[in-house]
Design an enzyme around this catalytic site. Sequence first.
Site, PDB file in Angstrom:
ATOM      1  N   ASP A  90       0.845  -1.185   0.000  1.00 55.67           N
ATOM      2  CA  ASP A  90       0.000   0.000   0.000  1.00 55.67           C
ATOM      3  C   ASP A  90       0.886   1.242   0.000  1.00 55.67           C
ATOM      4  OD1 ASP A  90       0.871  -0.132   2.628  1.00 55.67           O
ATOM      5  OD2 ASP A  90      -1.110   0.030   3.525  1.00 55.67           O
ATOM      6  N   TYR A  92       2.926   4.765   0.795  1.00 56.18           N
ATOM      7  CA  TYR A  92       3.569   5.322   1.984  1.00 56.18           C
ATOM      8  C   TYR A  92       2.550   6.159   2.748  1.00 56.18           C
ATOM      9  CZ  TYR A  92       8.054   4.130  -0.234  1.00 56.18           C
ATOM     10  OH  TYR A  92       9.108   3.472  -0.817  1.00 56.18           O
ATOM     11  N   HIS A 220      11.340  -9.064   0.453  1.00 58.61           N
ATOM     12  CA  HIS A 220      11.014  -7.638   0.349  1.00 58.61           C
ATOM     13  C   HIS A 220      12.283  -6.818   0.580  1.00 58.61           C
ATOM     14  CE1 HIS A 220       9.077  -3.784   1.318  1.00 58.61           C
ATOM     15  NE2 HIS A 220       8.041  -4.256   0.654  1.00 58.61           N
TER      16      HIS A 220
END
Length: 259
Positions: A90, A92, A220
Site C-alpha cells: 500500500d 507510503y 522484500h
Amino acid sequence: MRTQPSLFLGDEAFEPAAPRLIEWAPDQWPVADDWRSLVDAFVASQAGRQLGQFIRERLASGAVIYPPEPFRALALTPLHQVKVVILGQDPYHGPGQAQGLAFSVAPGVRLPPSLRNIFKEIAQDPQRGKAAEVPRNGSLEPWARQGVLLLNTCLTVEAGLPGSHARRGWEVLTDQLIGQIAGQPRPVVFMLWGAHAQAKQALIDASVFSSGHLVLTANHPSPLSALRGPRPFMGCGHFGLANNFLQGQGLAPIQWTLR
C-alpha cells in the site's frame, strides 16, 4: 494539481498541508485509455461502490488519505506499454511521500529504507559492469514512463496507519489488473518481492500465456528482510535479469539508473 502557497503572518511562514485525497472522484482521476474500461467496471461494481462509500465516510470523519491521485500508475503506464510489473502493498503513509507509484516518493522527499535498498541493488547489479551512486531523488516516474507498472495492491492509505485501507475493495481491482497484464501474449517481467507480492503469482500462473512471462521472486527490500534467506533481495540481480529478458524478446531495456 493545484498547490497552495505558504501563508505568512508576521515573521512566521506556514507551509501548506501535504497533497492528499480530497474526494472520492475516480471518474476525474487520470487513467490511460486502455485501462479505462476495466477501471470503470470496477468502480460500478459492488466492491467498487462499497470502497467508494468507505472512503467518503473516512474523508467526512476527517481522515487524511494518501495519495491525491490513486490511479497515478495507470495514468503513466498504459497497458500496451507494460514491460515490467513491480508490486507493492500500500502507499507510503507519511506526509508528502506517496505519489501513486509503488515504492516511489515525490521529489525532495527523504528516501525510505526500502527504496534506498532498491537503489543499492541497482547500483551493485553485476550486469552494470560498474557500481553507480545511489540517487537522492526517489521519484520513480521515469521508470513508469518506460513501461514499468509500479502497482500497489491497495491504492490508498490513511496518514500514519499502514494497511488501513487493506481488504476494503482495492485488491479486487488490482487483482484484475494483474490478471489483465498476465493475459496478454506480450512477454512481461513480474518482480514479486516479499510474501504479499508473491501471493499474486497464482494470478500470473492462471494465464494461458504464463510460460512467456518472467517471474522474479525475492524477499522484500525492507531492511528487516532484504538480507535474509532463502531469497535475499540484496544481490538478487533482478534489474539486470529483467533487461536481459526484455532484450531477448526484442524489447528496449529499462534505464534503471536515475539521475
